[in-house]
Scaffold this active site. Structure first.
Site, PDB file in Angstrom:
ATOM      1  N   CYS A   1     -31.039   6.551 -29.661  1.00  0.00           N
ATOM      2  CA  CYS A   1     -31.162   6.780 -31.100  1.00  0.00           C
ATOM      3  C   CYS A   1     -31.081   8.270 -31.399  1.00  0.00           C
ATOM      4  CB  CYS A   1     -32.492   6.261 -31.620  1.00  0.00           C
ATOM      5  SG  CYS A   1     -32.738   4.510 -31.415  1.00  0.00           S
TER       6      CYS A   1
ATOM      7  N   CYS B   1     -32.015   1.041 -28.180  1.00  0.00           N
ATOM      8  CA  CYS B   1     -31.792   1.564 -29.513  1.00  0.00           C
ATOM      9  C   CYS B   1     -32.467   0.616 -30.498  1.00  0.00           C
ATOM     10  CB  CYS B   1     -30.294   1.660 -29.780  1.00  0.00           C
ATOM     11  SG  CYS B   1     -29.902   2.838 -31.075  1.00  0.00           S
TER      12      CYS B   1
ATOM     13  N   CYS C   1     -36.914   5.635 -33.181  1.00  0.00           N
ATOM     14  CA  CYS C   1     -36.535   5.182 -31.843  1.00  0.00           C
ATOM     15  C   CYS C   1     -37.630   4.305 -31.271  1.00  0.00           C
ATOM     16  CB  CYS C   1     -36.306   6.369 -30.914  1.00  0.00           C
ATOM     17  SG  CYS C   1     -34.762   7.207 -31.256  1.00  0.00           S
TER      18      CYS C   1
END
Length: 159
Positions: free
Chosen positions: A79, A7, A87
């Protein structure tokens, strides 16, 4: 198999996924988490939620994707593109999939509403991790195309 949950900040979703995966996975499977722009801390609500679930958090920390302890076999981005996040893209020849989850750290409202956002993110990730762990053990090696199809499908599951 080494799974990397990736993430941007590595403070909530990827941490929840890493700790949950490691609590549920059989021997020989391990998760890591990292971020492209690590926050440098783990969100306290993530730690509190994991503690309520009885999931160990010792050693869990926000970290960069540079210098990972193991080479991942699978990279899972978490994400939520709907939240307008960028992302990170992991460069390398490994299987990749996207299991987007809304960022609970961006939740607003009462404490109960914010806690509910963290709980929802956790439940979605846990359902997906459980589905992943239910896949046949040798599927990735035996049939990479079927494995990719399954991990992509898992990213659409909701609890």
């Amino acid at each position: 198999m080494n799974v990397l949950f990736l993430c941007t900040g590595n403070s909530c979703r990827s941490i929840l996924a890493e700790a949950t995966f490691n609590a549920l996975a059989p021997a020989g499977m391990r998760a890591m988490s990292a971020g492209s722009q690590p926050a440098g801390y783990v969100h306290p609500r993530s730690l509190a939620l994991l503690a309520r679930e009885g999931i160990a958090t010792e050693g869990v920390h926000s970290k960069s994707w540079n210098g990972l302890p193991h080479t991942p076999d699978l990279v899972v981005t978490v994400c939520a593109s709907a939240a307008g996040e960028t992302c990170p893209v992991y460069l390398g020849k490994v299987s990749r999939t996207h299991w987007g989850v809304a960022d609970p750290a961006r939740a607003t409202g009462s404490d109960a509403e914010i806690d509910a956002a963290f709980e929802h993110a956790y439940r979605v990730l846990r359902a997906r991790i459980e589905a992943f762990l239910a896949l046949p053990g040798e599927l990735a090696r035996r049939d990479p195309v079927a494995f990719q199809s399954e991990v992509d499908r898992i990213g659409t599951l909701l609890p």
